[in-house]
Write a protein that holds these residues in place. Structure first.
Motif, PDB file in Angstrom:
ATOM      1  N   LEU A 244     -57.209 -44.377   6.042  1.00 21.47           N
ATOM      2  CA  LEU A 244     -56.268 -43.297   5.733  1.00 21.47           C
ATOM      3  C   LEU A 244     -54.810 -43.698   5.949  1.00 21.47           C
ATOM      4  CD1 LEU A 244     -57.807 -39.904   6.941  1.00 21.47           C
ATOM      5  CD2 LEU A 244     -56.775 -40.384   4.712  1.00 21.47           C
ATOM      6  N   PRO A 245     -54.467 -44.358   7.069  1.00 17.33           N
ATOM      7  CA  PRO A 245     -53.056 -44.739   7.256  1.00 17.33           C
ATOM      8  C   PRO A 245     -52.534 -45.638   6.149  1.00 17.33           C
ATOM      9  CG  PRO A 245     -54.260 -44.911   9.326  1.00 17.33           C
ATOM     10  CD  PRO A 245     -55.283 -44.685   8.257  1.00 17.33           C
ATOM     11  N   GLU A 246     -53.371 -46.569   5.699  1.00 15.45           N
ATOM     12  CA  GLU A 246     -52.960 -47.482   4.626  1.00 15.45           C
ATOM     13  C   GLU A 246     -52.743 -46.718   3.322  1.00 15.45           C
ATOM     14  OE1 GLU A 246     -54.718 -51.477   2.360  1.00 15.45           O
ATOM     15  OE2 GLU A 246     -55.766 -50.608   4.082  1.00 15.45           O
ATOM     16  N   ILE A 247     -53.626 -45.775   3.032  1.00 21.32           N
ATOM     17  CA  ILE A 247     -53.492 -44.972   1.815  1.00 21.32           C
ATOM     18  C   ILE A 247     -52.226 -44.135   1.865  1.00 21.32           C
ATOM     19  CG2 ILE A 247     -54.509 -43.071   0.509  1.00 21.32           C
ATOM     20  CD1 ILE A 247     -57.268 -44.177   1.381  1.00 21.32           C
ATOM     21  N   GLN A 248     -51.980 -43.466   3.000  1.00 21.65           N
ATOM     22  CA  GLN A 248     -50.794 -42.620   3.115  1.00 21.65           C
ATOM     23  C   GLN A 248     -49.516 -43.444   3.057  1.00 21.65           C
ATOM     24  OE1 GLN A 248     -50.853 -39.204   3.077  1.00 21.65           O
ATOM     25  NE2 GLN A 248     -48.647 -39.514   2.738  1.00 21.65           N
ATOM     26  N   ALA A 249     -49.528 -44.635   3.624  1.00 21.00           N
ATOM     27  CA  ALA A 249     -48.343 -45.498   3.575  1.00 21.00           C
ATOM     28  C   ALA A 249     -47.994 -45.840   2.125  1.00 21.00           C
ATOM     29  CB  ALA A 249     -48.578 -46.763   4.384  1.00 21.00           C
ATOM     30  N   HIS A 250     -49.015 -46.104   1.309  1.00 21.69           N
ATOM     31  CA  HIS A 250     -48.785 -46.380  -0.108  1.00 21.69           C
ATOM     32  C   HIS A 250     -48.165 -45.158  -0.788  1.00 21.69           C
ATOM     33  CE1 HIS A 250     -49.963 -48.258  -4.094  1.00 21.69           C
ATOM     34  NE2 HIS A 250     -49.722 -46.994  -4.436  1.00 21.69           N
ATOM     35  N   LEU A 251     -48.726 -43.978  -0.528  1.00 23.03           N
ATOM     36  CA  LEU A 251     -48.204 -42.760  -1.156  1.00 23.03           C
ATOM     37  C   LEU A 251     -46.776 -42.477  -0.714  1.00 23.03           C
ATOM     38  CD1 LEU A 251     -51.300 -40.365  -0.957  1.00 23.03           C
ATOM     39  CD2 LEU A 251     -50.663 -42.002  -2.745  1.00 23.03           C
ATOM     40  N   ASP A 252     -46.479 -42.684   0.566  1.00 24.21           N
ATOM     41  CA  ASP A 252     -45.122 -42.447   1.066  1.00 24.21           C
ATOM     42  C   ASP A 252     -44.133 -43.391   0.399  1.00 24.21           C
ATOM     43  OD1 ASP A 252     -45.975 -40.435   2.748  1.00 24.21           O
ATOM     44  OD2 ASP A 252     -46.123 -41.725   4.514  1.00 24.21           O
ATOM     45  N   ARG A 253     -44.525 -44.643   0.251  1.00 25.42           N
ATOM     46  CA  ARG A 253     -43.630 -45.632  -0.350  1.00 25.42           C
ATOM     47  C   ARG A 253     -43.326 -45.264  -1.799  1.00 25.42           C
ATOM     48  NH1 ARG A 253     -44.887 -49.592  -3.615  1.00 25.42           N
ATOM     49  NH2 ARG A 253     -47.105 -49.541  -3.069  1.00 25.42           N
ATOM     50  N   VAL A 254     -44.356 -44.873  -2.545  1.00 20.48           N
ATOM     51  CA  VAL A 254     -44.150 -44.557  -3.957  1.00 20.48           C
ATOM     52  C   VAL A 254     -43.353 -43.267  -4.126  1.00 20.48           C
ATOM     53  CG1 VAL A 254     -45.331 -43.951  -6.103  1.00 20.48           C
ATOM     54  CG2 VAL A 254     -46.202 -45.808  -4.687  1.00 20.48           C
ATOM     55  N   ARG A 255     -43.666 -42.260  -3.321  1.00 17.50           N
ATOM     56  CA  ARG A 255     -42.995 -40.974  -3.464  1.00 17.50           C
ATOM     57  C   ARG A 255     -41.532 -41.016  -3.031  1.00 17.50           C
ATOM     58  NH1 ARG A 255     -48.303 -37.611  -1.550  1.00 17.50           N
ATOM     59  NH2 ARG A 255     -48.992 -36.995  -3.635  1.00 17.50           N
ATOM     60  N   SER A 256     -41.194 -41.947  -2.157  1.00 14.10           N
ATOM     61  CA  SER A 256     -39.805 -42.061  -1.714  1.00 14.10           C
ATOM     62  C   SER A 256     -38.972 -42.976  -2.608  1.00 14.10           C
ATOM     63  CB  SER A 256     -39.750 -42.584  -0.272  1.00 14.10           C
ATOM     64  OG  SER A 256     -40.265 -43.905  -0.198  1.00 14.10           O
ATOM     65  N   SER A 257     -39.611 -43.622  -3.567  1.00 13.03           N
ATOM     66  CA  SER A 257     -38.894 -44.545  -4.444  1.00 13.03           C
ATOM     67  C   SER A 257     -38.294 -43.814  -5.634  1.00 13.03           C
ATOM     68  CB  SER A 257     -39.842 -45.648  -4.942  1.00 13.03           C
ATOM     69  OG  SER A 257     -40.843 -45.095  -5.784  1.00 13.03           O
ATOM     70  N   ASP A 258     -37.346 -44.465  -6.287  1.00 16.75           N
ATOM     71  CA  ASP A 258     -36.705 -43.924  -7.483  1.00 16.75           C
ATOM     72  C   ASP A 258     -37.428 -44.476  -8.707  1.00 16.75           C
ATOM     73  OD1 ASP A 258     -35.130 -43.123  -9.575  1.00 16.75           O
ATOM     74  OD2 ASP A 258     -33.263 -43.965  -8.794  1.00 16.75           O
ATOM     75  N   PRO A 259     -38.070 -43.621  -9.523  1.00 14.76           N
ATOM     76  CA  PRO A 259     -38.796 -44.127 -10.698  1.00 14.76           C
ATOM     77  C   PRO A 259     -37.931 -44.925 -11.663  1.00 14.76           C
ATOM     78  CG  PRO A 259     -39.360 -41.839 -10.278  1.00 14.76           C
ATOM     79  CD  PRO A 259     -38.198 -42.166  -9.379  1.00 14.76           C
ATOM     80  N   ALA A 260     -36.617 -44.719 -11.602  1.00 11.64           N
ATOM     81  CA  ALA A 260     -35.717 -45.425 -12.515  1.00 11.64           C
ATOM     82  C   ALA A 260     -35.489 -46.873 -12.104  1.00 11.64           C
ATOM     83  CB  ALA A 260     -34.378 -44.701 -12.606  1.00 11.64           C
ATOM     84  N   THR A 261     -35.788 -47.205 -10.840  1.00 10.00           N
ATOM     85  CA  THR A 261     -35.537 -48.565 -10.356  1.00 10.00           C
ATOM     86  C   THR A 261     -36.738 -49.195  -9.658  1.00 10.00           C
ATOM     87  OG1 THR A 261     -34.647 -47.679  -8.279  1.00 10.00           O
ATOM     88  CG2 THR A 261     -33.076 -48.114 -10.056  1.00 10.00           C
ATOM     89  N   SER A 262     -37.723 -48.403  -9.265  1.00 11.31           N
ATOM     90  CA  SER A 262     -38.850 -48.905  -8.489  1.00 11.31           C
ATOM     91  C   SER A 262     -39.687 -49.896  -9.297  1.00 11.31           C
ATOM     92  CB  SER A 262     -39.740 -47.747  -8.033  1.00 11.31           C
ATOM     93  OG  SER A 262     -40.950 -48.226  -7.478  1.00 11.31           O
TER      94      SER A 262
END
Length: 261
Positions: free
Chosen positions: A130-148
């Motif tokens: 679970l921690p690994e999965i949530q870390a992935h989601l946090d990283r993607v959700r905090s990124s800018d889709p225009a530059t990520s």
């Protein structure tokens, strides 16, 4: 008085480039033969675990979709026929079974000022915690889709002429080797942040889980009626790959995993 123009006089205009990938995707999934199931999940233990994690020393805030991804990843590892993909029509269909479980999560994001659906693929969910999965989601959700870098492929697709973008998307989506890295071996999509109890979606994978909202509902426990936080969980499966009996097994086992956390 405002003049009302005939709809025949309204000029059309090209669809925004930011929606091209959605139309390409919708064309590809016409090959699927979807069947729809749903169930209810008592989310009491999930919510208790979520609250304890948020109040703990590391204050981890788990998304409901993280629990579904975690449970489904392990269940599908036990169902290789459901963790597969079909290529081709009725003449010469082929199927690939994958030794890994990749989950795609649909995300509501804003790209160049337009609200669009983007997907992130989480690899190796058969072994992920679970921690690994949530870390992935946090990283993607905090990124800018225009530059990520996560959405670099989508941005490149938007920059191509319509016909070339369509051709490249179809090639990747119909490749049994590329598909699990583009759309995952299963998908999860959620509208549970709004007043949506249940819905079904075809995620481009043999199985797609739809996550609804959590609502207090009356349930029977030990012969008595009580109130529990209940979530509707749907499953859309591709009938070309599996039948209803196995799909029912998959949905039931994910429900049991969530309730037995």
């Amino acid at each position: 008085m405002t003049e009302v123009r005939s709809t025949e006089e309204l000029p059309g205009r090209p669809l925004p480039r930011e929606r091209h990938h959605t139309l390409f995707f919708l064309e590809v999934i016409r090959d699927f033969s979807p069947v729809f199931l749903d169930t209810e999940v008592d989310m009491g233990r999930v919510l208790a675990h979520r609250a304890a994690a948020a109040a703990g020393p590391e204050a981890v805030h788990y998304a409901r979709t993280a629990y579904v991804l975690h449970a489904a990843g392990r269940v599908l590892a036990r169902h290789p026929d459901a963790n597969a993909a079909v290529q081709g029509g009725l003449l010469r269909p082929r199927i690939a079974h994958y030794p890994f479980v990749n989950g795609k999560l649909a995300l509501d994001r804003t790209l160049n000022g337009r609200r669009v659906v983007l997907g992130t693929v989480l690899p190796g969910l058969q072994d992920s915690g679970l921690p690994e999965i949530q870390a992935h989601l946090d990283r993607v959700r905090s990124s800018d889709p225009a530059t990520s870098a996560e959405f670099d492929g989508v941005r490149k697709l938007h920059g191509l002429p319509w016909s070339e973008g369509r051709r490249r998307f179809r090639h990747a989506a119909r490749s049994l080797a590329l598909r699990p890295h583009l759309t995952g071996t299963f998908s999860v999509t959620s509208l549970g942040h709004r007043a949506v109890d249940s819905f079904h979606s075809v995620g481009g994978t043999t199985t797609t889980f739809g996550v609804g909202r959590i609502v207090d509902r009356p349930v029977v426990r030990d012969g008595e009626i009580t109130v529990a936080p209940v979530m509707r969980l749907s499953l859309t499966f591709d009938h070309r790959a599996i039948d209803g009996a196995e799909a029912a097994d998959v949905l039931t086992e994910v429900k049991e995993a969530l309730e037995g956390l």
